[in-house]
Design a protein around this motif. Structure first.
Motif, PDB file in Angstrom:
ATOM      1  N   LEU A  30       0.855  -1.173  -0.101  1.00 14.03           N
ATOM      2  CA  LEU A  30       0.189  -0.069  -0.014  1.00 14.03           C
ATOM      3  C   LEU A  30       0.995   1.247   0.267  1.00 14.03           C
ATOM      4  O   LEU A  30       0.815   2.290  -0.630  1.00 14.03           O
ATOM      5  N   VAL A  31       1.848   1.361   0.928  1.00 15.18           N
ATOM      6  CA  VAL A  31       2.558   2.416   1.130  1.00 15.18           C
ATOM      7  C   VAL A  31       3.581   2.702  -0.206  1.00 15.18           C
ATOM      8  O   VAL A  31       3.645   3.606  -0.960  1.00 15.18           O
ATOM      9  N   SER A  32       4.127   1.590  -0.744  1.00 16.18           N
ATOM     10  CA  SER A  32       5.097   1.694  -1.811  1.00 16.18           C
ATOM     11  C   SER A  32       4.477   2.088  -3.095  1.00 16.18           C
ATOM     12  O   SER A  32       5.041   2.717  -3.825  1.00 16.18           O
ATOM     13  N   SER A  33       3.219   1.752  -3.231  1.00 17.97           N
ATOM     14  CA  SER A  33       2.621   2.326  -4.506  1.00 17.97           C
ATOM     15  C   SER A  33       2.379   3.696  -4.826  1.00 17.97           C
ATOM     16  O   SER A  33       2.301   4.214  -5.690  1.00 17.97           O
ATOM     17  N   PRO A  60      10.016  -0.346  -5.839  1.00 20.22           N
ATOM     18  CA  PRO A  60       8.864  -0.066  -7.107  1.00 20.22           C
ATOM     19  C   PRO A  60       8.898   1.403  -7.268  1.00 20.22           C
ATOM     20  O   PRO A  60       8.835   2.176  -6.313  1.00 20.22           O
ATOM     21  N   LEU A  61       8.471   1.653  -8.370  1.00 24.25           N
ATOM     22  CA  LEU A  61       8.207   2.889  -8.970  1.00 24.25           C
ATOM     23  C   LEU A  61       6.687   3.263  -8.540  1.00 24.25           C
ATOM     24  O   LEU A  61       5.664   2.336  -8.774  1.00 24.25           O
ATOM     25  N   SER A  82      13.713  -5.179 -15.946  1.00 21.57           N
ATOM     26  CA  SER A  82      14.022  -3.879 -15.887  1.00 21.57           C
ATOM     27  C   SER A  82      12.569  -3.281 -15.236  1.00 21.57           C
ATOM     28  O   SER A  82      12.514  -2.032 -14.234  1.00 21.57           O
ATOM     29  N   PHE A  83      11.527  -3.356 -15.760  1.00 17.25           N
ATOM     30  CA  PHE A  83      10.273  -2.956 -15.382  1.00 17.25           C
ATOM     31  C   PHE A  83       9.386  -4.127 -15.236  1.00 17.25           C
ATOM     32  O   PHE A  83       8.378  -4.555 -16.055  1.00 17.25           O
ATOM     33  N   PRO A  84       9.316  -4.797 -14.021  1.00 13.33           N
ATOM     34  CA  PRO A  84       8.717  -5.909 -13.598  1.00 13.33           C
ATOM     35  C   PRO A  84       7.193  -5.632 -13.763  1.00 13.33           C
ATOM     36  O   PRO A  84       6.366  -6.547 -13.530  1.00 13.33           O
ATOM     37  N   VAL A  85       6.638  -4.543 -13.187  1.00 11.03           N
ATOM     38  CA  VAL A  85       5.359  -4.157 -12.911  1.00 11.03           C
ATOM     39  C   VAL A  85       4.953  -3.198 -13.798  1.00 11.03           C
ATOM     40  O   VAL A  85       5.467  -2.378 -14.333  1.00 11.03           O
ATOM     41  N   PRO A  86       3.691  -3.513 -14.245  1.00 10.02           N
ATOM     42  CA  PRO A  86       3.206  -2.575 -15.356  1.00 10.02           C
ATOM     43  C   PRO A  86       2.898  -0.984 -14.744  1.00 10.02           C
ATOM     44  O   PRO A  86       2.607  -0.778 -13.757  1.00 10.02           O
ATOM     45  N   HIS A 105      15.324  -8.128 -25.227  1.00 10.01           N
ATOM     46  CA  HIS A 105      13.870  -8.292 -25.898  1.00 10.01           C
ATOM     47  C   HIS A 105      12.838  -8.172 -24.791  1.00 10.01           C
ATOM     48  O   HIS A 105      13.192  -8.353 -23.451  1.00 10.01           O
ATOM     49  N   ASN A 106      11.550  -7.681 -24.987  1.00 10.08           N
ATOM     50  CA  ASN A 106      10.576  -7.355 -24.084  1.00 10.08           C
ATOM     51  C   ASN A 106      10.602  -6.464 -22.989  1.00 10.08           C
ATOM     52  O   ASN A 106       9.950  -6.434 -21.937  1.00 10.08           O
ATOM     53  N   VAL A 107      12.009  -5.688 -23.221  1.00  8.60           N
ATOM     54  CA  VAL A 107      12.335  -4.503 -21.845  1.00  8.60           C
ATOM     55  C   VAL A 107      10.960  -3.694 -21.486  1.00  8.60           C
ATOM     56  O   VAL A 107      10.617  -3.335 -20.447  1.00  8.60           O
ATOM     57  N   PHE A 108      10.406  -3.322 -22.938  1.00  8.99           N
ATOM     58  CA  PHE A 108       9.339  -2.278 -22.690  1.00  8.99           C
ATOM     59  C   PHE A 108       8.068  -2.804 -22.747  1.00  8.99           C
ATOM     60  O   PHE A 108       7.202  -2.069 -22.946  1.00  8.99           O
TER      61      PHE A 108
END
Ligand SMILES: *[C@@H]1O[C@H](CO)[C@@H](O)[C@H](O)[C@H]1NC(C)=O
Ligand SMILES: *[C@@H]1O[C@H](CO)[C@@H](O)[C@H](O)[C@H]1NC(C)=O
Ligand SMILES: *[C@@H]1O[C@H](CO)[C@@H](O)[C@H](O)[C@H]1NC(C)=O
Ligand SMILES: *[C@@H]1O[C@H](CO)[C@@H](O)[C@H](O)[C@H]1NC(C)=O
Ligand SMILES: *[C@@H]1O[C@H](CO)[C@@H](O)[C@H](O)[C@H]1NC(C)=O
Ligand SMILES: *[C@@H]1O[C@H](CO)[C@@H](O)[C@H](O)[C@H]1NC(C)=O
Ligand SMILES: *[C@@H]1O[C@H](CO)[C@@H](O)[C@H](O)[C@H]1NC(C)=O
Ligand SMILES: *[C@@H]1O[C@H](CO)[C@@H](O)[C@H](O)[C@H]1NC(C)=O
Ligand SMILES: *[C@@H]1O[C@H](CO)[C@@H](O)[C@H](O)[C@H]1NC(C)=O
Length: 377
Positions: A30-33, A60-61, A82-86, A105-108
């Motif tokens: 909750l906090v991190s998001s 997390p960003l 590198s960007f594990p969460v949408p 591949h699939n970085v973005f």
């Protein structure tokens, strides 16, 4: 908050350790998001993690991030982790100056709204043709001084040719030591309006390379172009509103540049036409192409050089043969005189040799050596 308090309530009832852990985990999510990663500065939807020596994209960003600045770190590998969460809202991503070597591949794939990607000032060895998802919305791609060498750009050009970058409107490929553009490089970029190829080493523009994109701005400054063929000039003329930059190239001002000069004089598409100058031949060094008159142009280095050389060699051969024949003829006609002349020379030589012999004998006599030395002085 209601969820949290209900969990708290549960915890006081059961005093169960696993529930406590679950609560902590839930709370941290909750906090991190909504909180800012370490070493970053966050404001509304912009996250800046600049010059922090980061080795990876911080996690997390915030889920509401729209613009992410990761400039000047040390993130050398961009992978599918590198960007594990949408990050559904992220549109602008700056990765300038990170010594990026790998764009895998699939970085973005988790950045479905990505519009602007700045990868300038890196040293990419390996750029996967599958770095972007098929349905990407990328418009603006900056790859200025981004690649390690020419070979490392091959995969990227493959990607451009295969529908993965259809929507691109701005592409910056400056400072990359490019020598030639592979065939069909831009032929699927139907929306490309701005293309910078400045400060590469381009030696020519292949026919049709630039015919498809609806360019408004084309920067070809500081390359190694010697001429532009008619077909390319036609491509330019067919693009209304195009601005081309051509200065800083070593233009060869012989008769083959007439078409370019004529086009420069009547076209209004060249933004820096005053600065487009000759670098060859020497007598025309730094002369603006606009000031060239047709009569001045010679074909010294013309494309027909081979033919010209061949003719001149044949001619030279004939002249030499003629001289040789005349020489032999003179020798033949004069054979008696020559014989006499040779005897004369032989006699003269003999006389001379005898004189020399005599002097040598005097010199070799030690008693006379001082005398002869003195007489020399
Ligand atoms: C970047 O990271 C690599 C290890 O991944 C390290 O060897 C290098 O010294 C770092 N460079 C800078 C400028 O921090
Ligand atoms: C580029 O990446 C591919 C797959 O990740 C790998 O097989 C290849 O060896 C890499 N090439 C270089 C030069 O790193
Ligand atoms: C691309 O990046 C370089 C260096 O970061 C910058 O100078 C240039 O203006 C950028 N190009 C565009 C089109 O924004
Ligand atoms: C580019 O760098 C790679 C890896 O160092 C090397 O194998 C390749 O020969 C280089 N290509 C050119 C054109 O220099
Ligand atoms: C090009 O841009 C137009 C709008 O400017 C858009 O309708 C079209 O889908 C775009 N084409 C591609 C291939 O992105
Ligand atoms: C031009 O590109 C080369 C690398 O290809 C780079 O070393 C040089 O600094 C660049 N010049 C300018 C003015 O950016
Ligand atoms: C380029 O186009 C011109 C005229 O359209 C043609 O004469 C020439 O052969 C072409 N060159 C190549 C390399 O295709
Ligand atoms: C180039 O085009 C111009 C005008 O379209 C034409 O007059 C000229 O003959 C052409 N030159 C060549 C070499 O095809
Ligand atoms: C021409 O070159 C000069 C000096 O390099 C520069 O100051 C000027 O802005 C250039 N003009 C154009 C139109 O690019």
């Amino acid at each position: 908050m209601r969820v949290v308090s209900s969990l708290c309530f549960k915890r006081t009832e059961t005093r169960d350790n696993t529930t406590l852990l679950r609560l902590l985990f839930f709370f941290s999510v909750l906090v991190s998001s909504s909180s800012c990663p370490d070493k970053c500065v966050c404001s509304t939807s912009t996250v800046k993690c600049v010059n922090q020596g980061l080795l990876e994209v911080p996690q997390p960003l915030p889920a509401n991030t729209k613009t992410l600045h990761l400039t000047g770190n040390n993130i050398s590998r961009l992978t599918d982790g590198s960007f594990p969460v949408p990050l559904e809202l992220l549109t602008d991503l700056y990765l300038t100056g990170n010594q990026v070597e790998l764009v895998d591949h699939n970085v973005f794939n988790n950045l479905p709204s990505l519009r602007l990607l700045d990868l300038s000032n890196n040293r990419i060895l390996n750029f996967s043709a599958q770095a972007f998802p098929d349905d990407n919305k990328l418009l603006d791609l900056n790859l200025s001084r981004a690649f390690y060498n020419r070979t490392s750009m091959d995969e990227f050009f493959n990607m451009l040719r295969h529908d993965r970058a259809l929507h691109l409107t701005h592409l910056d490929l400056s400072n990359n030591a490019l020598v030639v553009l592979p065939e069909g490089t831009f032929s699927r970029l139907f929306n490309l309006t701005s293309l910078s190829l400045q400060n590469n080493s381009l030696i020519f523009i292949r026919n049709g390379t630039l015919s498809v994109p609806p360019l408004h701005e084309l920067d070809l400054r500081d390359n190694a172009l010697r001429e532009l063929p008619n077909a390319t000039l036609m491509d330019f003329s067919l693009k209304p509103g195009l601005r081309v930059y051509l200065s800083g190239n070593p233009w060869l001002c012989d008769c083959n540049i007439e078409d370019l000069v004529a086009w420069l004089k009547h076209s209004e598409q060249v933004a820096d036409e005053q600065n487009v100058t000759c670098s060859d031949p020497d007598v025309m060094l730094r002369l603006p192409l606009l000031q060239i008159e047709h009569l001045k142009l010679e074909c010294t280095f013309s494309g027909d050089m081979k033919g010209v050389l061949e003719t001149s060699y044949v001619f030279l051969g004939m002249v030499l043969a003629l001289i040789g024949v005349i020489f032999l003829l003179v020798l033949y006609l004069n054979r008696k005189g020559i014989k006499r002349w040779m005897y004369n020379i032989r006699d003269a030589c003999r006389d001379h040799m005898e004189g020399y012999h005599y002097r040598y004998e005097i010199n070799s006599d030690p008693r006379l050596a001082n005398l002869s030395l003195n007489s020399d002085i």
